[in-house]
Scaffold this active site. Structure first.
Site, PDB file in Angstrom:
ATOM      1  N   HIS A   1     -12.755  -3.995   4.090  1.00 49.43           N
ATOM      2  CA  HIS A   1     -10.985  -4.379   4.515  1.00 49.43           C
ATOM      3  C   HIS A   1      -9.976  -3.579   5.640  1.00 49.43           C
ATOM      4  CE1 HIS A   1      -7.051  -3.913   1.686  1.00 49.43           C
ATOM      5  NE2 HIS A   1      -6.608  -4.345   3.496  1.00 49.43           N
TER       6      HIS A   1
ATOM      7  N   HIS B   1      -2.604   2.362   8.172  1.00 46.48           N
ATOM      8  CA  HIS B   1      -3.592   1.043   7.497  1.00 46.48           C
ATOM      9  C   HIS B   1      -3.714  -0.101   8.070  1.00 46.48           C
ATOM     10  CE1 HIS B   1      -5.957  -1.424   4.850  1.00 46.48           C
ATOM     11  NE2 HIS B   1      -5.433  -1.937   5.482  1.00 46.48           N
TER      12      HIS B   1
ATOM     13  N   GLU C   1     -17.376  10.998  22.459  1.00 49.34           N
ATOM     14  CA  GLU C   1     -16.028  11.281  22.356  1.00 49.34           C
ATOM     15  C   GLU C   1     -16.029  11.484  20.611  1.00 49.34           C
ATOM     16  OE1 GLU C   1     -12.811  10.183  24.483  1.00 49.34           O
ATOM     17  OE2 GLU C   1     -14.441  12.001  25.909  1.00 49.34           O
TER      18      GLU C   1
ATOM     19  N   HIS D   1      -7.069  -3.465   9.352  1.00 47.38           N
ATOM     20  CA  HIS D   1      -8.175  -4.131   9.472  1.00 47.38           C
ATOM     21  C   HIS D   1      -8.422  -4.086  10.621  1.00 47.38           C
ATOM     22  CE1 HIS D   1      -6.119  -6.995   6.295  1.00 47.38           C
ATOM     23  NE2 HIS D   1      -5.998  -5.391   6.133  1.00 47.38           N
TER      24      HIS D   1
ATOM     25  N   GLU E   1       0.765  -0.734   0.146  1.00 46.12           N
ATOM     26  CA  GLU E   1       0.138   0.048  -0.006  1.00 46.12           C
ATOM     27  C   GLU E   1       0.605   1.327  -0.018  1.00 46.12           C
ATOM     28  OE1 GLU E   1      -2.898  -0.999  -0.425  1.00 46.12           O
ATOM     29  OE2 GLU E   1      -3.455  -2.963   0.929  1.00 46.12           O
TER      30      GLU E   1
HETATM   31  O1  2HA Z   1      -0.200  -5.123   3.740  1.00 49.44           O
HETATM   32  O2  2HA Z   1      -3.126  -5.221   4.677  1.00 49.44           O
HETATM   33  O3  2HA Z   1      -3.648  -3.995   2.911  1.00 49.44           O
HETATM   34  C1  2HA Z   1      -1.498  -5.921   3.583  1.00 49.44           C
HETATM   35  C2  2HA Z   1      -2.799  -5.289   3.837  1.00 49.44           C
HETATM   36  C3  2HA Z   1      -3.062  -4.471   2.192  1.00 49.44           C
HETATM   37 ZN    ZN Z   2      -5.313  -4.450   4.183  1.00 48.74          ZN
END
Ligand code: 2HA
Ligand code: ZN
Length: 262
Positions: free
Chosen positions: A202, A131, A161, A133, A108
């Site tokens: 995602h 990033h 909050e 999940h 990414e």
């Molecule tokens: O790096 O989360 O979106 C693995 C991920 C890709």
């Molecule tokens: Zn990811």
């Protein structure tokens, strides 16, 4: 430069572990990047790594970023094999440190570099893009409208909050293939005036001045999403209403995203 002893790098490493401990970083899920302040000009270039997008604004900047396919749970114990220090050049990056067992920066990279560029224009103190999940935020993308005003309003209504920490709103991207320049460009466009972008089905991108701040922001989003997911199937008798949101904004002296509160 003794990279691993920089306090901000220690915070970065801890944050990778915290993402894993949240259950948000299964396998190689998630990635973290941080703009580095300091002079790294005396570090030799170990190798160069090409990329295909235009990151002209970032040329000359150094970033720390997790490696492609690397597991966040391993970052703190073994940083030299799992993360990289890069200097950004025109169409390629110079590896100054890390990724010692080979490998490339995060898949990414486009979303990270282009989001840094967008956030720096909005906020000179910006440094970190993360990033992850985040479980509840992703779960919400299956059962809630992906309209970003509606998505934000629901999260604001679930936790006091929320409006305090993401008064600028939450952006939402529809499902797209990940790891592409396209999703990177789309993410950065949203980051121009917001610090959180949810990728439907995602994960979440969050930005901040420090790893703690970026993680904390995503935590506040995910907590509100958790309250939503715990109650969405139940008869909801009350939530934080628009006049209460306005009252909270007045107490805090903040301006919520225009047009989001009726
Ligand atoms: O790096 O989360 O979106 C693995 C991920 C890709
Ligand atoms: Zn990811």
């Amino acid at each position: 430069m003794d990279i691993l002893n920089m306090p901000i790098v220690k915070e970065y490493l801890r944050t990778a572990t915290q993402l894993y401990n949240h259950g948000w970083a299964e396998r190689n899920g998630g990635n973290i990047s941080m703009l580095m302040d300091g002079d790294f000009s005396d570090m030799p270039v170990l190798r160069t790594i090409p990329f295909s997008f235009d990151a002209a604004d970032m040329i000359g900047r150094c970033i720390m970023i997790t490696g492609s396919g690397k597991y966040l749970k391993n970052v703190e114990a073994d940083p030299e094999n799992n993360i990289a220090l890069l200097r950004i050049c025109d169409g390629y990056a110079e590896l100054l440190w890390g990724l010692a067992d080979g490998g490339k920066p995060s898949s990414e990279l486009a979303a990270h570099l282009l989001s840094h560029s967008a956030r720096l224009k909005a906020d000179p103190s910006h440094r970190v893009v993360m990033h992850t999940h985040a479980t509840n935020a992703v779960a919400m993308t299956f059962v809630h409208s992906l309209d970003e005003r509606e998505f934000t309003r629901t999260l604001w209504g679930m936790a006091t909050e929320s409006i305090m920490f993401f008064y600028d709103g939450v952006a939402v991207l529809p499902w797209m293939p990940c790891g592409t320049d396209e999703i990177g460009i789309a993410t950065a466009e949203k980051m121009a005036d917001r610090r959180v972008v949810v990728w439907a089905h995602h994960g979440v991108f969050g930005a901040g001045s420090t790893p703690d701040e970026a993680l904390g922001l995503i935590e506040t989003v995910d907590k509100a999403a958790q309250f939503y997911m715990m109650t969405a199937h139940l008869p909801v008798l009350q939530k934080i209403n628009d006049s209460q949101l306005k009252e909270m904004a007045a107490v805090l002296g903040i301006t919520p995203r225009p047009g989001y509160i009726d």
